[in-house]
Design a protein around this motif. Structure first.
Motif, PDB file in Angstrom:
ATOM      1  N   GLU A  42     -35.802  28.646 -13.960  1.00 21.21           N
ATOM      2  CA  GLU A  42     -36.108  30.004 -14.414  1.00 21.21           C
ATOM      3  C   GLU A  42     -36.301  30.910 -13.198  1.00 21.21           C
ATOM      4  N   ASP A  43     -36.060  32.202 -13.407  1.00 19.43           N
ATOM      5  CA  ASP A  43     -36.219  33.164 -12.313  1.00 19.43           C
ATOM      6  C   ASP A  43     -37.579  33.000 -11.643  1.00 19.43           C
ATOM      7  N   ARG A  77     -28.308  37.363  -7.886  1.00 23.77           N
ATOM      8  CA  ARG A  77     -28.198  35.978  -7.419  1.00 23.77           C
ATOM      9  C   ARG A  77     -29.135  35.102  -8.233  1.00 23.77           C
ATOM     10  N   HIS A  78     -28.656  33.910  -8.534  1.00 24.72           N
ATOM     11  CA  HIS A  78     -29.461  32.986  -9.343  1.00 24.72           C
ATOM     12  C   HIS A  78     -29.073  31.557  -8.974  1.00 24.72           C
ATOM     13  N   GLY A  85     -32.113  29.356  -1.931  1.00 31.33           N
ATOM     14  CA  GLY A  85     -32.288  30.190  -3.112  1.00 31.33           C
ATOM     15  C   GLY A  85     -31.758  31.604  -2.921  1.00 31.33           C
ATOM     16  N   PRO A  86     -31.937  32.425  -3.929  1.00 27.43           N
ATOM     17  CA  PRO A  86     -31.402  33.790  -3.884  1.00 27.43           C
ATOM     18  C   PRO A  86     -31.880  34.619  -2.695  1.00 27.43           C
TER      19      PRO A  86
END
Ligand code: SF4
Length: 144
Positions: A42-43, A77-78, A85-86
């Motif tokens: 998840e974000d 970005r994900h 990571g982003p």
């Protein structure tokens, strides 16, 4: 240690991979037996350290990172690619002065490409992603 340390001295190699349209299926991803959805938490969440440790020893790490930098939407970005990571990819994109691409692919497409490169059959990729074979084939063609 800085998460970008492994890139020192390899900036041009990464730039070349980002610009390359060649597929390099010979690279074996170290995560081929891992549920790659775990690299798409998840974000704001971070994958387990054990998962990211797999990336550190992966022979395809730079290529994996290049795939994301080439195909993802810089504004959205994900997921984690090459163990990064982003926010890390934002830093790299700025460092390499990458142009914002107009041909960004949805995150699901990146997952399909990742699985395809790991040797998954199209039917299996479609089942995991919950889409049609035709959609998977379209995603795979988009990076040829
Ligand atoms: S670097 Fe990419 S291909 Fe390699 S293990 Fe990590 S997520 Fe998988």
């Amino acid at each position: 240690m800085d998460s970008l340390h492994f890139l020192v001295g390899r900036e041009q190699e990464l730039r070349d991979l980002i610009q390359s349209s060649q597929r390099r299926d010979s690279v074996r991803a170290a995560c081929r037996d891992v549920d790659v959805s775990l690299y798409h938490p998840e974000d704001g969440e971070r994958p387990a350290e054990g998962l990211l440790a797999v990336c550190v020893g992966c022979r395809g790490r730079l290529e994996c990172l290049a795939l994301a930098l080439r195909a993802e939407d810089p504004e959205a970005r994900h997921g984690w690619y090459g163990g990064l990571g982003p926010a890390d990819r934002d830093r790299i994109a700025a460092m390499l002065r990458l142009a914002k691409t107009a041909t960004s692919l949805p995150d699901r497409a990146l997952m399909a490409i990742r699985l395809g490169r790991d040797g998954w059959r199209i039917n299996d990729v479609a089942q995991v992603l919950g889409c049609s074979r035709r959609t998977v084939q379209r995603y795979l063609r988009s990076v040829r």
